[in-house]
Scaffold this motif. Structure first.
Motif, short mmCIF file in Angstrom:
data_model
loop_
_atom_site.label_atom_id
_atom_site.label_comp_id
_atom_site.label_asym_id
_atom_site.label_seq_id
_atom_site.Cartn_x
_atom_site.Cartn_y
_atom_site.Cartn_z
N CYS A 25 8.81 9.07 11.41
CA CYS A 25 8.74 9.48 10.00
C CYS A 25 9.43 10.85 9.88
CB CYS A 25 7.28 9.58 9.58
SG CYS A 25 7.01 10.50 8.05
N HIS A 27 8.91 13.14 7.76
CA HIS A 27 7.96 14.18 7.35
C HIS A 27 6.99 14.47 8.51
CE1 HIS A 27 5.39 16.54 4.77
NE2 HIS A 27 4.39 15.70 4.85
N ASN A 28 6.29 13.44 8.92
CA ASN A 28 5.40 13.47 10.09
C ASN A 28 4.41 14.65 10.09
OD1 ASN A 28 4.62 11.95 12.24
ND2 ASN A 28 5.95 12.93 13.74
N GLN A 29 3.96 15.07 8.93
CA GLN A 29 3.08 16.23 8.86
C GLN A 29 1.83 16.00 8.01
OE1 GLN A 29 5.11 19.80 7.59
NE2 GLN A 29 6.86 19.32 8.86
N CYS A 30 1.59 14.77 7.57
CA CYS A 30 0.40 14.56 6.75
C CYS A 30 -0.85 14.81 7.62
CB CYS A 30 0.38 13.16 6.16
SG CYS A 30 1.73 12.91 5.00
N PHE A 32 -3.77 13.66 7.71
CA PHE A 32 -4.59 12.52 8.14
C PHE A 32 -3.81 11.52 8.99
CE2 PHE A 32 -2.58 11.64 4.12
CZ PHE A 32 -1.96 10.42 4.36
N CYS A 33 -2.52 11.76 9.20
CA CYS A 33 -1.68 10.71 9.79
C CYS A 33 -1.69 10.74 11.31
CB CYS A 33 -0.25 10.84 9.28
SG CYS A 33 0.79 9.48 9.85
N MET A 35 0.10 8.08 12.86
CA MET A 35 0.99 6.95 13.12
C MET A 35 2.09 7.24 14.14
SD MET A 35 1.11 5.78 9.18
CE MET A 35 2.04 4.31 9.02
N TYR A 36 2.74 8.37 13.99
CA TYR A 36 3.90 8.64 14.87
C TYR A 36 3.81 10.03 15.48
CZ TYR A 36 5.51 4.81 11.93
OH TYR A 36 5.60 3.63 11.26
N GLY A 71 8.34 4.82 9.21
CA GLY A 71 7.43 5.50 8.29
C GLY A 71 7.92 5.83 6.90
N LYS A 143 1.02 16.61 1.90
CA LYS A 143 1.87 15.49 1.51
C LYS A 143 3.30 15.91 1.16
CE LYS A 143 1.49 11.84 1.26
NZ LYS A 143 1.76 10.87 2.35
S1 SF4 Z 1 1.38 9.30 6.16
FE1 SF4 Z 1 3.45 8.47 5.94
S2 SF4 Z 1 4.67 10.20 5.19
FE2 SF4 Z 1 2.78 11.07 6.03
S3 SF4 Z 1 3.29 11.60 8.14
FE3 SF4 Z 1 2.39 9.53 8.16
S4 SF4 Z 1 4.13 8.13 8.06
FE4 SF4 Z 1 4.85 10.15 7.43
#
Ligand code: SF4
Length: 298
Positions: A25, A27-30, A32-33, A35-36, A71, A143
């Motif tokens: 992603c 952005h990769n800075q949310c 709560f995320c 994922m990556y 992402g 976000k």
């Molecule tokens: S929630 Fe979506 S936009 Fe935010 S870091 Fe994760 S993959 Fe990226």
């Protein structure tokens, strides 16, 4: 097909061809995320994408929908997305829709003319992680957009002819701001009238900042009762003309789907039923286990 790393996709893309065009992603800075966490954002070379499409043309020549991974594939420039869409139609002539995850910033960085051009190439069904209409929650969740930016960019999408999913997370404001979060989010949803509303509930997994903040008491998670109160408050405030509510995510206390406003009263009743079932446990926190914050006990 050449899919690298953990692959996430919306549940309603189960029958779509997943085509990798980016890794991770941008952005990769949310907050709560999870994922990556260790994936360096990379744009896949066109040769790799074409090789995957050639394979897909042999294996699934009749596929009608493609979902671009990972992402936030809509971060790609309009020219690169045009190149990818043209290649998809060349190899898979029956494809009608090319969908992907998109952030508010991804939309903002495209002109109206680019949005229309991409729509004409079959790009649609964008899955937009808006999460909340409350600036305090958006800021904490990192976000990268405000509620007003979300409103403006989502209206631009509608103007350019897109159907999209407005993704929102119950509990984003935490225990202190559940009511404000419901009110601000309902206001934003009502202002943009999305085609699809995707509802999940906040959960944290090791590896994200939210997980640490919850453990350290920096972020106060909503109790089961507060999550139900927020969901009911949100449902009561929604004034929609025709939106599909997709709330079957495993993180939700009340998994349900329906059309708004048609099923609004039934949905509110389902939340009230769950409150009765959980009587005596409403001050407890949801117990989660397994993928995507699945509720373990109800
Ligand atoms: S929630 Fe979506 S936009 Fe935010 S870091 Fe994760 S993959 Fe990226």
């Amino acid at each position: 097909m050449n899919l690298t790393g953990t692959v996430y996709r919306p549940p309603y893309e189960a029958n779509s061809l997943l085509l990798q065009v980016t890794l991770g992603c941008s952005h990769n800075q949310c907050t709560f995320c999870y994922m990556y966490p260790d994936v360096q954002f990379t744009v896949c070379p066109m040769e790799q994408i074409e090789a995957d499409l050639e394979e897909a043309a042999q294996q699934v020549p009749n596929v009608r929908r493609v979902f671009l991974e990972h992402g936030d594939a809509f971060v790609l420039s309009a020219d690169r997305l045009t190149e990818i869409a043209e290649a998809i139609h060349r190899y898979l002539p029956k494809v009608e829709t090319i969908a992907m995850y998109a952030s508010i910033q991804n939309i903002k960085h495209k002109t109206d003319e680019e949005l229309r051009r991409l729509r004409a190439l079959g790009i649609n069904g964008l899955d937009v992680g808006v999460e909340s209409g409350l600036d305090a929650a958006l800021q904490y969740m990192n976000k990268g957009h405000t509620a007003e930016e979300a409103r403006v960019q989502l209206l631009r999408l509608t103007e350019a002819g897109y159907d999209y999913s407005f993704n929102t997370i119950l509990g984003c404001g935490g225990a202190e701001l559940w009511k404000e979060n419901a009110e601000a989010t309902a206001q934003l949803i009502n202002a943009v009238q999305p085609h699809l509303l995707f509802i999940g509930s906040l959960h944290a997994a090791p590896g994200c900042r939210l997980y640490q903040d919850m453990k350290n008491g920096v972020f106060q998670e909503c109790t089961c009762g507060q999550l139900l109160d927020e969901q009911e408050h949100l449902l009561r405030l929604l004034e929609l003309k025709d939106t599909y509510y997709f709330g079957s995510h495993p993180s939700n206390l009340v998994p349900m789907q329906g059309r708004l406003p048609m099923h609004q009263a039934d949905m509110i009743a389902a939340v009230q039923d769950m409150r009765q079932k959980l009587d005596g446990h409403l001050d407890e926190f949801p117990v989660r286990a397994g993928g995507e914050g699945s509720i373990l006990t109800r």
